[in-house]
Every structure is written in structure tokens, then in C-alpha cells.
Write a protein that holds these residues in place. Structure first.
Motif, PDB file in Angstrom:
ATOM      1  N   THR A 220     -20.652  11.324 -52.059  1.00 50.29           N
ATOM      2  CA  THR A 220     -19.914  11.961 -50.594  1.00 50.29           C
ATOM      3  C   THR A 220     -18.749  11.142 -50.997  1.00 50.29           C
ATOM      4  N   THR A 221     -17.517  12.213 -50.868  1.00 44.42           N
ATOM      5  CA  THR A 221     -15.866  11.772 -50.641  1.00 44.42           C
ATOM      6  C   THR A 221     -15.916  10.979 -49.609  1.00 44.42           C
ATOM      7  N   ASP A 222     -15.061   9.912 -49.762  1.00 40.05           N
ATOM      8  CA  ASP A 222     -13.863   9.566 -48.264  1.00 40.05           C
ATOM      9  C   ASP A 222     -14.171  10.486 -47.073  1.00 40.05           C
TER      10      ASP A 222
ATOM     11  N   VAL B 216     -14.740  14.112 -47.214  1.00 38.81           N
ATOM     12  CA  VAL B 216     -15.924  15.090 -46.695  1.00 38.81           C
ATOM     13  C   VAL B 216     -16.807  14.356 -46.015  1.00 38.81           C
ATOM     14  N   LYS B 217     -16.764  12.521 -45.903  1.00 39.23           N
ATOM     15  CA  LYS B 217     -16.975  12.215 -44.923  1.00 39.23           C
ATOM     16  C   LYS B 217     -16.912  12.581 -44.156  1.00 39.23           C
ATOM     17  N   GLY B 218     -15.136  12.117 -43.660  1.00 43.85           N
ATOM     18  CA  GLY B 218     -14.790  12.015 -42.578  1.00 43.85           C
ATOM     19  C   GLY B 218     -14.113  13.242 -41.638  1.00 43.85           C
ATOM     20  N   ALA B 219     -14.518  14.096 -42.980  1.00 44.70           N
ATOM     21  CA  ALA B 219     -14.496  15.698 -42.037  1.00 44.70           C
ATOM     22  C   ALA B 219     -15.949  15.781 -41.638  1.00 44.70           C
ATOM     23  N   ILE B 220     -16.931  15.461 -42.242  1.00 47.46           N
ATOM     24  CA  ILE B 220     -18.478  15.772 -41.831  1.00 47.46           C
ATOM     25  C   ILE B 220     -18.542  15.026 -39.908  1.00 47.46           C
ATOM     26  N   PHE B 221     -17.866  13.978 -40.344  1.00 47.72           N
ATOM     27  CA  PHE B 221     -17.972  12.630 -38.650  1.00 47.72           C
ATOM     28  C   PHE B 221     -17.074  13.875 -37.589  1.00 47.72           C
TER      29      PHE B 221
ATOM     30  N   MET C 279     -14.800   3.993 -52.864  1.00 48.05           N
ATOM     31  CA  MET C 279     -15.474   4.804 -51.199  1.00 48.05           C
ATOM     32  C   MET C 279     -15.686   3.329 -50.326  1.00 48.05           C
ATOM     33  N   ARG C 280     -15.359   3.357 -49.402  1.00 41.93           N
ATOM     34  CA  ARG C 280     -15.453   2.554 -48.211  1.00 41.93           C
ATOM     35  C   ARG C 280     -16.351   3.392 -47.132  1.00 41.93           C
ATOM     36  N   VAL C 281     -16.471   2.790 -45.767  1.00 41.02           N
ATOM     37  CA  VAL C 281     -16.750   2.950 -45.256  1.00 41.02           C
ATOM     38  C   VAL C 281     -15.166   3.754 -44.350  1.00 41.02           C
ATOM     39  N   VAL C 282     -15.418   4.741 -43.839  1.00 37.52           N
ATOM     40  CA  VAL C 282     -14.517   5.457 -42.574  1.00 37.52           C
ATOM     41  C   VAL C 282     -13.796   5.179 -41.279  1.00 37.52           C
ATOM     42  N   ALA C 283     -14.285   4.934 -40.310  1.00 41.07           N
ATOM     43  CA  ALA C 283     -14.450   4.150 -39.463  1.00 41.07           C
ATOM     44  C   ALA C 283     -15.797   3.497 -39.170  1.00 41.07           C
ATOM     45  N   GLY C 284     -15.626   3.165 -37.286  1.00 42.06           N
ATOM     46  CA  GLY C 284     -16.558   2.288 -36.767  1.00 42.06           C
ATOM     47  C   GLY C 284     -16.365   1.222 -37.054  1.00 42.06           C
TER      48      GLY C 284
END
Length: 179
Positions: free
Chosen positions: A24-26, A28-33, A1-6
């Protein structure tokens, strides 16, 4: 798992071994944001069932000023602390080591983003959001993100909050509420 963006994009995040949390998978996390942002110009985020702290760290990475992370599990708290240290901006995070139900009575200020991924989703989400509204913890522009199992049906309205978006990703369902 990692930080996706920013600001922290690409940095690795630790997760908790075992089944006490559901990270939360990367994807799904990307989709949320992408559904709610994807970037912010300041604000405060409340991560009420923080787990690894991944979602609120992502929010700060994408421009939120400050995150309050709530987690009662000691093992998860240690993982959150390690993930906060990875950001090298520990002053942007506050970890409250207590149950979500107790923290709502001691929180002050208002939040622009609320992240909810409780173990017993439907009942907890409704109860938590009603109490947050009663205690005036939400700004008028608040965005509430609820992550549940895809089988959980949340109401279209919780107090003054209205369901504005909902998407299913694998076994997870993301529901977005706004005033």
C-alpha cells in the motif's frame, strides 16, 4: 515506504521485492487512516494478509495497543520481522506464519480494527468476514478496512457488517465496513 504518522512516524519500512505482494503506498495508507481515525485510543488490530506489515504497524503507531499479523509467504515474514524490529516495541506485535484461512480457526479474543488486502479479494473478503462474525472475533465497534483493485465490487452488506465508506485511489479501492 515509511510510517506516515504517530509514534513511529517517518521511520522507513522495508517492502518485498517482486510481485507476490502489493504494498500500500504511503498516500493510500494516509488516506485510509484519515477515513477511519486518524488516531486510536487502544485496541487490537488484525492484519489478515499482512504483506510487509505496513498497515498494522501504522495502526499501532497511531495508538492501537496490539497487532496480530498473518502472513504465509516466508519472504514476506522476514520483511515483517524487520519492520517490527524497527518499531523497537516488538511486544506489541504477533506474527502468525500460516494461511489466513487456517488462522481464523485458532485466533482468540476480539479485534477493533481488521485490515484485509487478500490476493483474490471479493471471494476471500466475504468468506473471511463471515467466519470472523461466526467465531465472534469482532467487537461491536469494529472497523473493517478492505483494500482491493478498483474493479472489484464488494457487497453493501456482509453478514451484519455494512459498507459505510468507499473511495478509489489510483488502482486501489478502499471499502470500510462497520456493524
Amino acid at each position: 515506504m515509511r510510517v506516515v504518522a504517530g509514534n513511529y512516524g517517518g521511520r522507513p519500512l522495508k517492502t518485498l521485492a517482486g510481485k507476490t505482494t502489493r504494498p500500500t503506498t504511503d498516500k493510500v495508507k494516509g488516506a485510509i487512516f484519515n477515513m477511519i481515525g486518524p488516531f486510536f485510543e487502544g485496541g487490537r488490530v488484525l492484519d489478515l494478509y499482512a504483506g510487509s506489515g505496513s498497515l498494522s504497524i501504522e495502526a499501532v503507531s497511531r495508538g492501537m495497543d496490539f497487532a496480530v499479523q498473518v502472513e504465509k509467504d516466508r519472504s514476506a515474514q522476514m520483511v515483517i520481522n524487520e519492520n517490527i524490529k524497527m518499531t523497537k516495541e516488538t511486544d506489541k506485535f504477533q506474527l502468525m506464519k500460516m494461511p489466513a484461512e487456517r488462522v481464523l480457526s485458532v485466533l482468540t479474543g476480539q479485534f477493533d480494527l481488521v485490515l484485509l488486502d487478500p490476493p483474490y479479494a471479493k471471494e476471500q473478503i466475504q468468506k473471511n468476514l463471515l467466519e470472523m462474525q461466526e467465531r465472534n472475533l469482532l467487537t461491536e465497534e469494529v472497523v473493517v478496512v478492505c483494500e482491493t483493485d478498483k474493479m472489484v465490487e464488494l457487497p453493501s452488506q456482509i453478514g451484519r457488517l455494512n459498507l459505510t465508506k468507499q473511495k478509489t485511489y489510483g488502482i486501489s479501492k478502499i471499502s470500510i465496513y462497520k456493524f
